[in-house]
Write a protein that holds these residues in place. Sequence first.
Motif, PDB file in Angstrom:
ATOM      1  N   PRO A   3     -10.735  25.027  12.775  1.00 29.14           N
ATOM      2  CA  PRO A   3     -11.117  25.641  11.535  1.00 29.14           C
ATOM      3  C   PRO A   3     -11.447  24.492  10.650  1.00 29.14           C
ATOM      4  O   PRO A   3     -12.777  24.739   9.744  1.00 29.14           O
ATOM      5  CB  PRO A   3     -10.093  26.621  11.016  1.00 29.14           C
ATOM      6  CG  PRO A   3      -9.081  26.545  12.213  1.00 29.14           C
ATOM      7  CD  PRO A   3      -9.052  25.538  13.147  1.00 29.14           C
ATOM      8  N   LEU A   4     -10.889  23.424  10.300  1.00 25.41           N
ATOM      9  CA  LEU A   4     -11.253  22.268   9.717  1.00 25.41           C
ATOM     10  C   LEU A   4     -12.990  21.567  10.011  1.00 25.41           C
ATOM     11  O   LEU A   4     -13.492  21.504   9.171  1.00 25.41           O
ATOM     12  CB  LEU A   4     -10.154  21.271   9.566  1.00 25.41           C
ATOM     13  CG  LEU A   4      -9.071  21.656   8.990  1.00 25.41           C
ATOM     14  CD1 LEU A   4      -7.859  20.558   9.045  1.00 25.41           C
ATOM     15  CD2 LEU A   4      -9.086  22.048   7.435  1.00 25.41           C
ATOM     16  N   ILE A   5     -12.673  21.560  11.460  1.00 23.24           N
ATOM     17  CA  ILE A   5     -14.006  20.715  11.864  1.00 23.24           C
ATOM     18  C   ILE A   5     -15.219  21.933  11.493  1.00 23.24           C
ATOM     19  O   ILE A   5     -16.217  21.493  10.942  1.00 23.24           O
ATOM     20  CB  ILE A   5     -14.045  20.690  13.248  1.00 23.24           C
ATOM     21  CG1 ILE A   5     -13.003  19.618  13.497  1.00 23.24           C
ATOM     22  CG2 ILE A   5     -15.435  20.347  13.892  1.00 23.24           C
ATOM     23  CD1 ILE A   5     -12.881  19.342  14.818  1.00 23.24           C
ATOM     24  N   GLU A   6     -14.794  23.265  11.702  1.00 22.41           N
ATOM     25  CA  GLU A   6     -15.909  24.426  11.578  1.00 22.41           C
ATOM     26  C   GLU A   6     -16.381  24.376  10.137  1.00 22.41           C
ATOM     27  O   GLU A   6     -17.389  24.503   9.568  1.00 22.41           O
ATOM     28  CB  GLU A   6     -15.364  25.770  12.074  1.00 22.41           C
ATOM     29  CG  GLU A   6     -16.193  26.762  12.205  1.00 22.41           C
ATOM     30  CD  GLU A   6     -15.567  27.920  12.348  1.00 22.41           C
ATOM     31  OE1 GLU A   6     -14.541  28.097  12.999  1.00 22.41           O
ATOM     32  OE2 GLU A   6     -16.088  29.007  11.847  1.00 22.41           O
ATOM     33  N   MET A   7     -15.168  24.146   9.187  1.00 22.04           N
ATOM     34  CA  MET A   7     -15.723  24.267   7.657  1.00 22.04           C
ATOM     35  C   MET A   7     -16.371  23.019   7.386  1.00 22.04           C
ATOM     36  O   MET A   7     -17.446  23.250   6.782  1.00 22.04           O
ATOM     37  CB  MET A   7     -14.496  24.205   7.061  1.00 22.04           C
ATOM     38  CG  MET A   7     -14.418  24.446   5.533  1.00 22.04           C
ATOM     39  SD  MET A   7     -13.167  25.031   4.866  1.00 22.04           S
ATOM     40  CE  MET A   7     -12.792  24.008   3.414  1.00 22.04           C
ATOM     41  N   GLU A   8     -16.049  21.796   7.888  1.00 22.36           N
ATOM     42  CA  GLU A   8     -16.958  20.521   7.623  1.00 22.36           C
ATOM     43  C   GLU A   8     -18.381  20.937   8.106  1.00 22.36           C
ATOM     44  O   GLU A   8     -19.279  20.287   7.303  1.00 22.36           O
ATOM     45  CB  GLU A   8     -16.197  19.375   8.493  1.00 22.36           C
ATOM     46  CG  GLU A   8     -16.813  18.101   8.047  1.00 22.36           C
ATOM     47  CD  GLU A   8     -16.419  17.509   6.429  1.00 22.36           C
ATOM     48  OE1 GLU A   8     -15.324  17.961   6.093  1.00 22.36           O
ATOM     49  OE2 GLU A   8     -17.204  16.712   6.178  1.00 22.36           O
ATOM     50  N   LEU A   9     -18.474  21.463   9.306  1.00 21.82           N
ATOM     51  CA  LEU A   9     -19.912  21.567   9.950  1.00 21.82           C
ATOM     52  C   LEU A   9     -20.735  22.591   9.070  1.00 21.82           C
ATOM     53  O   LEU A   9     -21.598  22.268   8.645  1.00 21.82           O
ATOM     54  CB  LEU A   9     -19.823  21.855  11.302  1.00 21.82           C
ATOM     55  CG  LEU A   9     -19.474  20.942  12.219  1.00 21.82           C
ATOM     56  CD1 LEU A   9     -19.200  21.671  13.702  1.00 21.82           C
ATOM     57  CD2 LEU A   9     -20.621  19.707  12.321  1.00 21.82           C
ATOM     58  N   LYS A  10     -19.875  23.677   8.216  1.00 19.14           N
ATOM     59  CA  LYS A  10     -20.653  24.773   7.837  1.00 19.14           C
ATOM     60  C   LYS A  10     -21.031  24.038   6.381  1.00 19.14           C
ATOM     61  O   LYS A  10     -22.225  24.546   5.857  1.00 19.14           O
ATOM     62  CB  LYS A  10     -19.683  25.960   7.593  1.00 19.14           C
ATOM     63  CG  LYS A  10     -20.021  27.106   8.438  1.00 19.14           C
ATOM     64  CD  LYS A  10     -19.152  28.437   8.029  1.00 19.14           C
ATOM     65  CE  LYS A  10     -19.610  29.380   9.093  1.00 19.14           C
ATOM     66  NZ  LYS A  10     -18.364  30.493   9.013  1.00 19.14           N
ATOM     67  N   GLY A  11     -20.085  23.106   5.656  1.00 19.55           N
ATOM     68  CA  GLY A  11     -20.442  22.750   4.615  1.00 19.55           C
ATOM     69  C   GLY A  11     -21.839  21.580   4.573  1.00 19.55           C
ATOM     70  O   GLY A  11     -22.006  21.151   3.663  1.00 19.55           O
TER      71      GLY A  11
END
Lengths: 302, 238
Positions: B4-12
Amino acid sequence: MNVIEIDNLTKVYPDGTKANDGISINVKRKEIVGLIGPNGAGKTTLIRQLLGLLKPTEGSIRVMGEDIMGNPDVIKRTLAYVPQYPLSFPSLRIKEVLEYVFRMRHGNAPREEMEKKISEALNPVGLEGASQFFGYQLSGGMEKSLLLAMALVQELPVLVLDEPTSMVDIVTKHRLWEAIRNSNREGILLASHDMNEVKALCDRVYLLVHGKIVASGTPADIVSMIKMPTEVRLIPQREIPSRILPKEHRKRGNLYELAFDTLEKALETVETITKSVGVSCLEIESPSFENLVINLIGRDGE
Amino acid sequence: MISPLIEMELKGMRLYKTFLFVNLLLMPFALLFMMIMNSGSRTPEDISYLVSGFIVVSLVSSFLGTLTNRVSNIFEPSVLELYSTLPPRISKVVLAQFLTYSILVLPQVLIGLVVILYYQGVSRINAPLLTLAFLLAFIELGTLAVAIGARIGNPYKAMAVTTILPWLLVVFSPAYYHSSLQVLYLNPVTHPLSCIRSAIGLQEVSPIPWLVSGVLTVIFTALAIRNVGSRYMLEKPF
Ligand SMILES: Nc1ncnc2c1ncn2[C@@H]1O[C@H](COP(=O)(O)OP(=O)(O)OP(=O)(O)O)[C@@H](O)[C@H]1O
Ligand SMILES: [Mg+2]
């Protein structure tokens, strides 16, 4: 057990600045406690120690009964925090930010539950219509509202807020106060400059000046702690007998101008006058809570 | 828990998609294209030499630069305050960033490798050694980025470092030219470059660059761990 218990906390920065000096404060169950003080008083320093980001030079901090030195993870487990400065997440939507916070906290809870909790956090702060907005579309006030929603959606027992309504308009301010008041936490610690905020929300207040607690009590206690000259202007329905009047008074036509040492005496006299002769017009000028605090701080700074 | 942290970084990154597309794909591949178009008079070794330089330059400019910047954002006091009460540890957030930017630079690395494979032939490539060389390069540069970013703790100040540092590291390394100047060995990029080149058969396999790379990796990792894992994050010794 107190929700937050800070005992004899002292923080000396490496450059020698003593930002907190023997501070002891506590937040009891179901209490909202205010920490007020001018710029540089040491509020943020105290909060950063509470969050485990700065090492206390002396003293201890307990959260939900656990010493944070021995159990640093008690902070992540029990405490939600609303920072002083708005943070922006420019390319995330409001809803996504809350989804991430929720998922970090509650793992893979069912989607419907997450949606429900998110809307329960968005409604009270007035962002329900903006959930699809990207961070870069938010105003400063909306960013602060979002930070409060992020704290609320985690449903943790302890809430710590550093100036939660700075940069927020008056309508939103009242809405956020309502949200904080209704958030039903075990205990809330609120650092603020805004005396109206403290008065609106807090059961008890600590006044911090130059790193020391100089006064504490209910907002009303603080008001009564100091004698405040009060002026009363009134027009009675009939002539006032002179034995009721204070020494310092002036009469101009029907209008009486009375001066008192304290608000209490003023109110007593007004009550007597109301009962004996009746009052048709009344104006009381007592220093506001804000003036009072300025006075206290001013006196103490000397 | 880290995805989820990677996903958030990518979405950001959605806002910067064009910027990222240009920086991570368009410009590097334009450069690679020119290298290949200019290859008529060169030997396959020459081309592989340049392309291996290209891979390391990608690592330095895209990976080290961006990671430094992102980590410095996490270490801003206000962001540290926010994360201090959120479940993931800062070290995990930083690890997620490390992985995110490793993934983003991967296309440049892989396409560079394909070009090298084409010119060098599979037989000259020592696959296990090459894997090790890339692993070392990623960890060495990544931990250097984390150590610097965490230390600076302010993306605006980090910007100054991330615009200058990659240039210095690239210009004073034999990425695009041949040189045996001793001073170039002071550059931490020179050694992983030698490791990669020895693994693709462009130079002798000598223990020295491997040792130096290993030692640098250990030092940078220790620095990164010290800066990321410290107990009181705002209690910095400077
Ligand atoms: N890292 C630091 N090193 C040295 N002194 C510091 C440091 N941070 C804060 N101070 C000093 O400590 C004192 C208290 O600062 P602090 O930020 O806690 O005040 P505050 O009550 O939060 O003020 P404000 O209302 O402006 O936010 C100030 O005199 C400040 O200059
Ligand atoms: Mg402050």
